[in-house]
Every structure is written in C-alpha cells, then in structure tokens.
Design an enzyme around this catalytic site. Structure first.
Site, short mmCIF file in Angstrom:
data_model
loop_
_atom_site.label_atom_id
_atom_site.label_comp_id
_atom_site.label_asym_id
_atom_site.label_seq_id
_atom_site.Cartn_x
_atom_site.Cartn_y
_atom_site.Cartn_z
N CYS A 141 0.83 -1.21 0.00
CA CYS A 141 0.00 0.00 0.00
C CYS A 141 0.86 1.26 0.00
CB CYS A 141 -0.91 -0.01 1.22
SG CYS A 141 -0.07 -0.44 2.76
N HIS A 221 -2.42 5.62 6.19
CA HIS A 221 -1.07 6.12 6.42
C HIS A 221 -1.04 7.56 5.91
CE1 HIS A 221 0.14 1.89 6.62
NE2 HIS A 221 -0.14 1.69 5.36
#
Ligand code: NAD
Length: 338
Positions: A141, A221
């Site tokens: 990711c 994130h």
C-alpha cells in the site's frame, strides 16, 4: 474473453480483491480459498462465492462447521486462469510451486519479497512490463502510494531526488494482535526504511530515501514527501499534474477534508464497500515549492489502494487489455472519483 480468477487468502486484501473481481465484466470469480471455517468463510458463501479449503485446513473442517466447500485449493487451481495469492507475507512464496505445477498464472501481494514474481507492479507506472507475465507482485500500500505520485512528478517534471517520511497505521481495524497502544515507533530505528528500495522495484531509476514511523491508529497512512525536480515549477503546476494523474485525488480545506478522520467520514458516505478509498489523497494546500523542491502530504488507505492494481495485474498477465482500457474498466466498476 472471460478471465477465470481464484483468490487464495480471504482476509483484508483477499476479500476486497474477490469483491472487485466479481464486479468486472470480463472476469469470473471461480472461488475463494480459506484456511478457517470462520465468519469470513460464512460471508463468502452468503455472497455466492464458491469456497475452497486452503493451507492446513482440510475439507472436513469446513464440513464439520456446516459450510459447503467445493474442494481444496489444488482443486480450485484446476479451474482458473489466474490465482490472486492474498495470504500473509511470505506464505505466497511457499504457495508458488503449487501454482507453477498447475500452470496457473499468479498475482502476489506486497508482503512478499520482490523475487517472488517477474514484475513488481503499479498499473500507471509499468503495466506494459507486466503484459503477459506469469507472475506479478502488486507492491504494498505504501509503495503504491509513493509510486503513483512520484511517477507523476517524474513523468511531467523529472525527479532528481525524493525523500519521504511515512507515518504508518499500526494495525488494520480487525487486527487485535498488533499495534502500539501509546507510542510512536520508528519502523525501523535503523534508517532508511525498506520502502525506498521497494519503490525502486517499480521505478528503478528514481533516487529515493524513506523513513517510517508507526502510530496508534488503524485507518490510513500519511506520507510527507519531498522531491527535487529537474525543472523550475510553481505549486500550481504540481497541483495540475496531480489533477491529471490517474488514481490521485486532490482534497483539502475547501471540502473540509483536513485529516484522515475527515477522509474516513467522507468515505463512509461514498457508497463503496468498507469505507474504501482507492485513490491516493493529496492535500492540495500542502503542495509547496521551495528552491526547486516540491513538498506535499498524502494519505493512503492501506486496505484499499492496491485493489485496482490487483484487477489491472490480472488483465496485464492475461494480455486481455491495454493499460488505458484496463484502468478505465477498473476505475468505472470501482466507482473511482475520476
Ligand atoms: P490477512 O491476515 O488479513 O489475510 C490473510 C488471509 O490468508 C487470511 O484469510 C488467512 O486466514 C489466510 N491464510 C493464512 N495462512 C494461510 C496459508 N498458509 N495458506 C492460505 N491462506 C492462508 O492479510 P492481509 O492484510 O490481507 O495481507 C495479505 C497480503 O497483502 C500480504 O502480502 C500483505 O503484506 C499485503 N498487503 C496488506 C495490506 C493491508 O493493509 N492489510 C495492504 C497492502 C498489501
């Protein structure tokens, strides 16, 4: 041509890939393989996905739990053109010989070492390199997020050097085993982090150094990215480049999207499954140019940004569409915002 797809591993990524495959007009989800007869196996059956026993689990374990299984993962492999291996990092490499034996193409995930596959993949960066490949690794990711925006900058302006600090969610929402409760954890303390070299598995010539820290949250994130550019630019030029880039979404103060909490709240009303944000969200007003260096902040929904890449990797492996056609079909079926 309808591509017959199997998914081995039905956790955070596998469930999403299975749902996305089921939405594609040119793909058929033949089955999903599970290690345990738990609620996720029940949900697979409820959705009408044929279920197969994987890993240590035998068919009997599922039957004992009252769940209908079609066979083992080896049986699944006899019926598919390609398998997406969404098992925990390192397990995919152990599964690879079974895929080779069955002469089935395979897509692996970012928890695997790059050596597991012929190509490490982000669709908008290197689709053509993966065209016809027997094995493709969709990168993690974080790597996907960095590649999407840095590749955009490199293609439009040229990047001399990039640096990124990654503020990482400690665990996924359902993961009760991991995660600091009250800490900010350098990950690792020895710098740099592995993310820069991982970006280079997709963009081999981009000089990049990364640092990562884990923080106690479960959704998204945030990356602070800086890149030295090869030509003089204004922040408006960079914003325009991101505006045009596929799978990059500009967000900000105008819409009140000023934190990951706001993005989460926004995503809850988008009508997509599981509050998923497939796009990399760049905060518009964070884009700043100082002495030829651009700085920006971006948010990455760790559970979701790699899902479109998995779908495109399937088409690339089977040579069933060129990059434009594949990304267009993927983006429209997943109701991406641009
Ligand atoms: P997960 O733990 O949520 O799911 C893994 C699934 O595989 C589970 O269903 C588990 O039961 C099953 N499994 C475990 N051992 C197995 C075995 N031996 N054989 C077959 N199946 C087995 O993991 P995840 O988060 O979905 O991660 C899968 C891959 O995707 C990893 O490579 C990971 O690094 C990568 N990835 C994860 C994320 C994320 O945010 N979770 C993001 C991008 C990439």
């Amino acid at each position: 041509m309808v591509i017959k797809v199997g998914v081995n591993g039905f956790g955070t990524i596998g469930r999403r890939v299975a749902d996305a495959v089921a939405l594609q007009p040119d793909m058929k989800l033949v089955g999903v393989a599970k290690t345990k007869p738990d609620y996720k196996a029940q949900l697979a059956l409820k959705k009408g996905y044929p279920l197969y026993a994987s890993g240590e689990a035998g068919v009997g374990e599922f039957e004992k739990a009252g769940l209908k299984v079609e066979g083992t993962v080896e049986d699944l492999l006899k019926t598919v053109d390609i398998i997406v291996d969404a098992t925990p990092g390192g397990v995919g490499e152990k599964n690879k010989p079974a895929y080779e034996k069955a002469r089935v193409k395979a897509v692996f995930e970012g928890g695997e070492k790059a050596r597991v596959a012929a190509v490490s993949f982000v669709a908008q960066c290197n689709y053509d390199k993966a065209y016809g490949a027997d094995t493709i690794r969709v990168v993690s990711c974080n790597t996907t997020g960095l590649c999407r925006t840095l590749h955009t900058l490199d293609s439009v302006f040229g990047v001399k050097k990039a640096r990124a600090t990654l503020i990482r969610r400690a665990a996924d929402p359902e993961d009760i085993k991991r995660g600091p409760i009250d800490a900010i954890v350098p990950d690792p303390t020895t710098l740099p982090s592995h993310h820069g070299p991982d970006v280079n598995t997709v963009l081999p010539t981009l000089p990049i150094t990364t640092v990562a820290l884990k923080v106690p949250n479960t959704y998204m994130h945030v990356h602070s990215v800086s890149a030295d550019l090869r030509q003089p630019v204004k922040s408006e030029d960079v914003i325009e480049a991101f505006q045009r880039a596929p799978r990059v979404l500009l967000v900000g103060k105008d819409e009140g999207l000023i934190s990951t909490a706001h993005l989460f709240d926004f995503a809850r009303d988008l009508g997509r499954p599981r509050q998923d944000i497939y796009e990399i969200c760049v905060w518009r007003e964070s884009v700043m140019v100082v002495d030829g260096e651009v700085h920006y902040l971006q948010a990455v929904h760790q559970e979701a940004d790699v899902i479109p890449e998995n779908i495109d990797a399937i088409r690339a492996a089977l040579k069933s569409a060129d990059v434009e056609k594949s990304m267009k079909t993927t983006d429209s079926t997943l109701k991406m915002l641009k």
